[in-house]
Motif scaffolding. Structure first.
Motif, short mmCIF file in Angstrom:
data_model
loop_
_atom_site.label_atom_id
_atom_site.label_comp_id
_atom_site.label_asym_id
_atom_site.label_seq_id
_atom_site.Cartn_x
_atom_site.Cartn_y
_atom_site.Cartn_z
N LEU A 11 52.40 22.40 -48.11
CA LEU A 11 51.03 22.89 -47.97
C LEU A 11 50.99 24.10 -47.06
N GLY A 33 52.90 23.14 -43.80
CA GLY A 33 52.84 21.72 -43.52
C GLY A 33 53.16 20.89 -44.74
N GLY A 34 52.67 19.67 -44.69
CA GLY A 34 53.04 18.68 -45.70
C GLY A 34 53.83 17.61 -44.97
N ALA A 35 53.33 16.37 -45.03
CA ALA A 35 53.88 15.33 -44.19
C ALA A 35 55.39 15.15 -44.35
N ASN A 38 57.39 18.05 -43.04
CA ASN A 38 57.43 18.01 -41.57
C ASN A 38 58.58 17.13 -41.09
N TYR A 89 45.15 23.33 -46.58
CA TYR A 89 44.19 22.57 -45.80
C TYR A 89 43.70 23.40 -44.63
N TYR A 104 40.60 19.42 -47.06
CA TYR A 104 41.63 19.66 -48.08
C TYR A 104 41.09 20.58 -49.16
N ARG A 106 43.18 21.36 -52.31
CA ARG A 106 44.50 21.22 -52.92
C ARG A 106 44.46 20.69 -54.34
N VAL A 136 51.07 10.13 -49.02
CA VAL A 136 50.27 11.29 -49.41
C VAL A 136 50.51 11.62 -50.88
N ARG A 169 45.56 8.07 -47.10
CA ARG A 169 44.56 9.15 -47.10
C ARG A 169 43.44 8.81 -48.07
N LEU A 172 41.86 11.41 -50.44
CA LEU A 172 42.61 11.85 -51.61
C LEU A 172 42.56 10.81 -52.73
N ILE A 276 48.73 17.32 -34.91
CA ILE A 276 49.06 17.18 -36.34
C ILE A 276 50.57 17.23 -36.52
N GLY A 277 51.09 16.29 -37.28
CA GLY A 277 52.54 16.19 -37.46
C GLY A 277 53.19 15.28 -36.43
N ASP A 280 54.80 12.43 -38.13
CA ASP A 280 56.00 12.85 -38.87
C ASP A 280 57.17 13.07 -37.91
N ASP A 316 52.37 22.35 -37.73
CA ASP A 316 52.75 21.00 -38.19
C ASP A 316 54.17 20.63 -37.81
O1 KDG Z 1 51.12 14.58 -41.16
C1 KDG Z 1 50.67 15.90 -41.25
C2 KDG Z 1 49.96 16.05 -42.55
O2 KDG Z 1 48.75 15.37 -42.49
C3 KDG Z 1 49.69 17.46 -42.90
O3 KDG Z 1 50.87 18.21 -42.99
C4 KDG Z 1 48.91 17.59 -44.16
O4 KDG Z 1 50.43 16.51 -45.64
C5 KDG Z 1 49.33 16.61 -45.21
C6 KDG Z 1 48.29 15.71 -45.69
O5 KDG Z 1 48.25 15.52 -46.89
O6 KDG Z 1 47.51 15.20 -44.90
#
Ligand code: KDG
Length: 338
Positions: A11, A33-35, A38, A89, A104, A106, A136, A169, A172, A276-277, A280, A316
């Protein structure tokens, strides 16, 4: 071949600078980012061979994010380009008693659009010892959910350990009406370790947990999880109390099917720069301990220290090395002698 494969959406994060509100000024700060990514970046900085699997937009944004990951030492040879856009995001960082906010943007991303049958899992996982996934990806749509499950099952078939971060989440899942409970349950069923607390376990196994003390609730949830999922060996989670946006208490636990129970002493995090992160970074720290054969006590302390450090770093990613984490541990509060 990589030791760890991470699968998930990459992301772009667009954040209001400092403590400003979104669009209060014309500037936005860009981070990647992106969990799951990360976790990959953190593990690469700990010295592990990590490869990312995913799909990015076939445009300069996709190339930029892939390049960032590569510069952090992650093998991006399994990240392909596909039809669709980059997921974004937007972040407004809170302050004092004004909470942070994530928006978000996405839907229709290249990752979410990718068909489940477009991944050749035996080839993508070849030679790996670990596959890291999170809740996620399956929350993004039916194809992404199927792809995540196919990855987990292929890993099981090949004897590759699956690490699964619950990362529930609701925003989502609600968008496409997926059956979070059933899908996450199937994923937990494939996992060797889950990063999950009593709330995540509650989502998959139902059951409210008694209004007990926080650690007792995790003990109860872990017992349920070990009974329900025969393959599962470990459950790890942090325990967070937010006093204000900038001040949290953070503790952590690692529980094992064999009765292992390690608790890291709670840390006071003041002057939080960016949380954030953090989860992770914690997951990567725990995986580092397991891969390196630390005992449970050392593993959870290393994980918590890594997670704590992330709170001091904007963006992140947690681009810190083992020595940085050990330095924090070495202050005495995180005693990680083997
Ligand atoms: O853990 C961090 C994530 O929340 C962030 O990188 C965004 O991947 C993400 C998400 O979908 O929340």
């Amino acid at each position: 071949s990589p030791r760890v494969v991470c699968f998930g959406e990459l992301l772009l994060r667009l954040g209001a600078p400092g403590h400003q509100l979104l669009l209060q000024t014309p500037a936005l700060e860009v981070h990647c980012g992106g969990a799951e990514a990360n976790v990959g970046v953190a593990l690469a900085h700990f010295g592990h061979d990590v490869a990312m699997v995913g799909v990015v937009a076939d445009n300069p944004l996709g190339a930029a994010v892939t390049g960032q990951l590569r510069r952090h030492g992650v093998d991006t040879g399994r990240v392909r380009r596909g039809e669709g856009r980059m997921g974004l995001y937007f972040l407004t960082t809170g302050a004092g008693h004004r909470p942070s906010e994530v928006v978000y943007d996405r839907a229709d991303s290249a990752f979410a659009n990718a068909r489940a049958d477009s991944y050749d899992w035996p080839a993508l996982l070849h030679g790996a010892q670990w596959l890291h996934l999170s809740g996620v990806s399956p929350a993004l749509g039916a194809e992404a959910a199927q792809a995540t499950l196919a990855a987990a099952r292929a890993a099981n078939a090949a004897g590759i350990k699956v690490s699964f971060d619950g990362n529930f989440r609701p925003k989502l899942w609600e968008r496409w009406g997926g059956d979070a409970k059933a899908i996450l349950r199937d994923l937990f069923d494939c996992a060797h370790i889950v990063f999950a607390d009593h709330r995540d376990i509650g989502v998959v196994l139902g059951g409210g947990f008694p209004q007990a003390e926080a650690q007792a609730r995790v003990d109860a949830a872990a017992a349920m999880a070990f009974a329900a999922f025969p393959r599962l060996q470990y459950l790890a989670c942090t325990q967070r109390t937010a006093h204000s946006v900038g001040h949290h208490s953070l503790g952590a636990m690692l529980l094992g099917r064999d009765g292992t129970r390690a608790v890291a002493p709670t840390e006071e995090l003041t002057d939080i720069v960016d949380r954030i992160g953090g989860g992770d970074a914690f997951a990567a720290g725990v995986l580092h301990g397991l891969i390196e054969g630390f005992d449970a006590e050392a593993t959870i302390r290393f994980g918590l220290a890594a997670g704590c450090l992330k709170h001091s770093i904007p963006g992140d990613f947690n681009p810190v090395g083992v020595a940085d984490v050990m330095a924090l541990v070495g202050e005495g509060r995180f005693d990680v002698r083997r």
